[in-house]
Design a protein around this motif. Structure first.
Motif, short mmCIF file in Angstrom:
data_model
loop_
_atom_site.label_atom_id
_atom_site.label_comp_id
_atom_site.label_asym_id
_atom_site.label_seq_id
_atom_site.Cartn_x
_atom_site.Cartn_y
_atom_site.Cartn_z
N GLU A 160 0.84 -1.19 0.00
CA GLU A 160 0.00 0.00 0.00
C GLU A 160 0.87 1.24 0.00
O GLU A 160 1.83 1.35 0.75
CB GLU A 160 -0.89 -0.01 1.24
N GLY A 161 0.54 2.18 -0.87
CA GLY A 161 1.30 3.43 -0.95
C GLY A 161 2.44 3.37 -1.95
O GLY A 161 3.06 4.38 -2.24
N SER A 162 2.75 2.19 -2.48
CA SER A 162 3.83 2.10 -3.46
C SER A 162 3.38 2.74 -4.76
O SER A 162 2.22 2.72 -5.11
CB SER A 162 4.26 0.66 -3.68
N VAL A 163 4.33 3.30 -5.47
CA VAL A 163 4.02 4.01 -6.69
C VAL A 163 4.69 3.37 -7.89
O VAL A 163 4.15 3.33 -8.97
CB VAL A 163 4.43 5.50 -6.58
N CYS A 164 5.87 2.83 -7.70
CA CYS A 164 6.65 2.37 -8.83
C CYS A 164 7.42 1.09 -8.48
O CYS A 164 7.89 0.95 -7.36
CB CYS A 164 7.64 3.47 -9.20
N GLU A 165 7.49 0.18 -9.44
CA GLU A 165 8.31 -1.03 -9.30
C GLU A 165 9.42 -0.98 -10.34
O GLU A 165 9.18 -0.72 -11.51
CB GLU A 165 7.49 -2.30 -9.53
N LYS A 220 13.93 -15.42 -18.24
CA LYS A 220 13.27 -14.38 -19.04
C LYS A 220 11.92 -14.09 -18.41
O LYS A 220 11.11 -15.00 -18.22
CB LYS A 220 13.11 -14.83 -20.49
N LEU A 221 11.68 -12.83 -18.10
CA LEU A 221 10.42 -12.40 -17.49
C LEU A 221 9.42 -12.05 -18.57
O LEU A 221 9.74 -11.34 -19.52
CB LEU A 221 10.67 -11.16 -16.61
N THR A 222 8.21 -12.55 -18.40
CA THR A 222 7.07 -12.07 -19.18
C THR A 222 6.20 -11.30 -18.20
O THR A 222 5.62 -11.89 -17.29
CB THR A 222 6.28 -13.23 -19.81
N LEU A 223 6.16 -9.99 -18.36
CA LEU A 223 5.37 -9.13 -17.50
C LEU A 223 4.05 -8.84 -18.20
O LEU A 223 4.04 -8.29 -19.29
CB LEU A 223 6.11 -7.82 -17.21
N GLU A 224 2.96 -9.25 -17.57
CA GLU A 224 1.64 -9.11 -18.18
C GLU A 224 0.81 -8.09 -17.43
O GLU A 224 0.63 -8.20 -16.22
CB GLU A 224 0.91 -10.46 -18.17
N THR A 225 0.30 -7.10 -18.16
CA THR A 225 -0.66 -6.15 -17.60
C THR A 225 -2.00 -6.44 -18.26
O THR A 225 -2.10 -7.32 -19.13
CB THR A 225 -0.25 -4.69 -17.87
N LYS A 226 -3.01 -5.69 -17.90
CA LYS A 226 -4.33 -5.88 -18.51
C LYS A 226 -4.29 -5.64 -20.02
O LYS A 226 -4.96 -6.32 -20.79
CB LYS A 226 -5.32 -4.92 -17.84
N HIS A 272 18.53 -7.37 -17.82
CA HIS A 272 17.76 -6.22 -18.24
C HIS A 272 16.79 -5.88 -17.11
O HIS A 272 16.58 -6.67 -16.20
CB HIS A 272 16.98 -6.50 -19.53
N ALA A 273 16.18 -4.70 -17.22
CA ALA A 273 15.24 -4.26 -16.19
C ALA A 273 14.05 -3.59 -16.83
O ALA A 273 14.09 -3.19 -17.99
CB ALA A 273 15.94 -3.30 -15.23
N ILE A 274 12.98 -3.49 -16.06
CA ILE A 274 11.75 -2.83 -16.51
C ILE A 274 11.18 -2.06 -15.34
O ILE A 274 11.32 -2.46 -14.18
CB ILE A 274 10.73 -3.85 -17.08
N LYS A 275 10.56 -0.94 -15.64
CA LYS A 275 9.89 -0.11 -14.63
C LYS A 275 8.41 -0.10 -14.96
O LYS A 275 8.02 -0.02 -16.11
CB LYS A 275 10.45 1.31 -14.69
N ILE A 276 7.57 -0.20 -13.91
CA ILE A 276 6.13 -0.17 -14.13
C ILE A 276 5.47 0.58 -12.98
O ILE A 276 5.93 0.51 -11.84
CB ILE A 276 5.54 -1.60 -14.26
N GLU A 277 4.42 1.31 -13.30
CA GLU A 277 3.64 1.97 -12.25
C GLU A 277 2.99 0.88 -11.41
O GLU A 277 2.32 -0.01 -11.93
CB GLU A 277 2.60 2.89 -12.86
N CYS A 289 6.23 8.20 -10.44
CA CYS A 289 7.03 7.08 -10.93
C CYS A 289 7.98 7.64 -11.98
O CYS A 289 7.59 7.98 -13.09
CB CYS A 289 6.11 6.02 -11.54
N ILE A 290 9.28 7.77 -11.61
CA ILE A 290 10.26 8.40 -12.49
C ILE A 290 11.18 7.35 -13.12
O ILE A 290 11.24 6.23 -12.67
CB ILE A 290 11.10 9.44 -11.72
N LYS A 291 11.90 7.77 -14.16
CA LYS A 291 12.84 6.87 -14.85
C LYS A 291 13.97 6.49 -13.97
O LYS A 291 14.43 7.15 -13.13
CB LYS A 291 13.38 7.53 -16.12
#
Length: 188
Positions: free
Chosen positions: A125-130, A138-144, A154-159, A186-188
């Motif tokens: 709760e309260g988190s803004v960015c990952e 290998k990561l498969t990141l799935e959003t809606k 490698h890295a990825i940033k997500i709200e 959520c910044i770079k």
């Protein structure tokens, strides 16, 4: 003696010594008797709020510095000794390397996901960015709305407010380090 009294005892003595003060000098600055200060430092007395106020005003330190445990300037974390949160069937595990602490604006997790399995984001709760770093697999990141493929090193940033899953479509274990930031944006 409760934990708060222990913190005050240890911190008062540490602060006094760091300022090169004797008990007499501290008593003069704070208006608290030398014997009472000695009892507090030895954990033999439970100081009142009024006494604590006199001390922090007299030696000019923040109230928090007296009541909270001092943090070490260097901490080595043994990942193998951290508690592991496991999904019942063992499809993934999460270790909280740096859990929530009111003094920092982030948390750090290690997540391991077995081949063919997935793990739902475990937002705080309260988190803004990952900020997600792929250490192995290998990561498969799935959003809606979208699917992102992220290779090892490698890295990825997500709200963090967006519902998402971490999926391992590969044949080896997927290992991630996830930094959860409590930022205003959520910044770079």
């Amino acid at each position: 003696m409760n934990q708060l009294d222990k913190n005050i005892a240890v911190n008062l003595k540490r602060i006094r010594k760091s300022k090169n003060m004797s008990l007499d000098m501290m008593a003069e600055k704070t208006g608290v008797s030398k014997s009472m200060l000695g009892q507090i430092e030895r954990g033999e007395s439970n100081p009142t709020v009024a006494t604590i106020a006199k001390i922090v005003e007299g030696i000019r330190v923040p109230f928090e510095e007296l009541i909270y445990p001092k943090t070490d300037s260097v901490v080595i974390i043994d990942n193998e000794k951290l508690p592991v949160y496991k999904e019942e069937e063992g499809s993934y595990q999460v270790r909280s390397i740096f859990p929530y602490d009111r003094h920092r604006n982030f948390e750090v997790y290690e997540t391991k996901i077995e081949p063919g399995e997935r793990c739902e984001s475990f937002l705080t709760e309260g988190s803004v960015c990952e900020y997600i770093m792929v250490l192995q697999g290998k990561l498969t990141l799935e959003t809606k709305d979208e699917i992102y493929e992220v290779d090892a090193n490698h890295a990825i940033k997500i709200e963090a407010g967006r519902s998402h899953y971490y999926r391992n479509k590969g044949t080896e274990e997927l290992v991630l380090n996830i930094f959860v930031a409590f930022e205003t944006v959520c910044i770079k």
